[in-house]
Motif scaffolding. Structure first.
Motif, PDB file in Angstrom:
ATOM      1  N   GLY A  15      18.966 -51.334 -37.504  1.00 48.02           N
ATOM      2  CA  GLY A  15      18.752 -52.620 -36.870  1.00 48.02           C
ATOM      3  C   GLY A  15      19.742 -53.681 -37.301  1.00 48.02           C
ATOM      4  O   GLY A  15      19.813 -54.752 -36.682  1.00 48.02           O
ATOM      5  N   ARG A  67      25.426 -52.195 -27.466  1.00 46.59           N
ATOM      6  CA  ARG A  67      25.214 -52.480 -28.894  1.00 46.59           C
ATOM      7  C   ARG A  67      26.528 -52.797 -29.611  1.00 46.59           C
ATOM      8  O   ARG A  67      26.551 -53.613 -30.539  1.00 46.59           O
ATOM      9  N   ASN A  84      26.089 -53.842 -33.485  1.00 44.70           N
ATOM     10  CA  ASN A  84      24.757 -54.430 -33.633  1.00 44.70           C
ATOM     11  C   ASN A  84      23.690 -53.377 -33.391  1.00 44.70           C
ATOM     12  O   ASN A  84      23.963 -52.312 -32.829  1.00 44.70           O
ATOM     13  N   SER A  85      22.473 -53.689 -33.791  1.00 41.34           N
ATOM     14  CA  SER A  85      21.327 -52.779 -33.597  1.00 41.34           C
ATOM     15  C   SER A  85      21.666 -51.371 -34.052  1.00 41.34           C
ATOM     16  O   SER A  85      21.431 -50.393 -33.338  1.00 41.34           O
ATOM     17  N   LYS A  87      21.809 -47.746 -35.681  1.00 41.64           N
ATOM     18  CA  LYS A  87      20.841 -46.668 -35.811  1.00 41.64           C
ATOM     19  C   LYS A  87      21.352 -45.664 -36.839  1.00 41.64           C
ATOM     20  O   LYS A  87      22.566 -45.552 -37.041  1.00 41.64           O
TER      21      LYS A  87
END
Length: 127
Positions: A15, A67, A84-85, A87
């Motif tokens: 995240g 992302r 971003n974001s 995983k």
């Protein structure tokens, strides 16, 4: 000849965000299409994103679309990858690359079409 040096990798929680930088040597940076690739342990190298030399187009792998953002600053001879974001599956060594042909209109996604590579920077995303 183009030399590329990546930086900005590290350990981040799922995240979270990281911004990778790739500093290029030489006076031809602004005329070269630049790409990012990654390689996870035990897996083949994978295309991530590409930015055409004139800034007119970008292209992303489906796995990172929405992302990640690729950008460049020709005044600083630097290309960036804003992630971003993140995983856990984004964990890999990330490589910056430059197309050998200047002023190319193509957006290559194959590593074979890039002639210059950085040493890579490790990105680790914990769950």
């Amino acid at each position: 000849q183009v030399q590329l040096v990546e930086s900005g990798g590290g350990l981040v929680q799922a995240g979270g965000s990281l911004r990778l930088s790739c500093a290029a040597s030489g006076r031809t940076f602004s005329s070269r299409t630049m790409g990012w690739f990654r390689q996870a342990p035990g897996k083949e190298q994978e295309f991530v994103a590409v930015f055409r030399w004139d800034g007119g187009r970008t292209y992303y792998a489906d796995s990172v679309k929405g992302r990640f953002t690729i950008s460049r600053d020709n005044a600083k001879n630097t290309v960036y990858l804003q992630m971003n974001s993140l995983k856990p599956e984004d964990t890999a060594v990330y490589y910056c690359s430059a197309v050998g042909t200047t002023y190319s209109d193509y957006l290559p996604t194959s590593a074979a079409l890039y002639d210059y590579w950085g040493q890579g920077t490790q990105v680790t995303v914990s769950s």
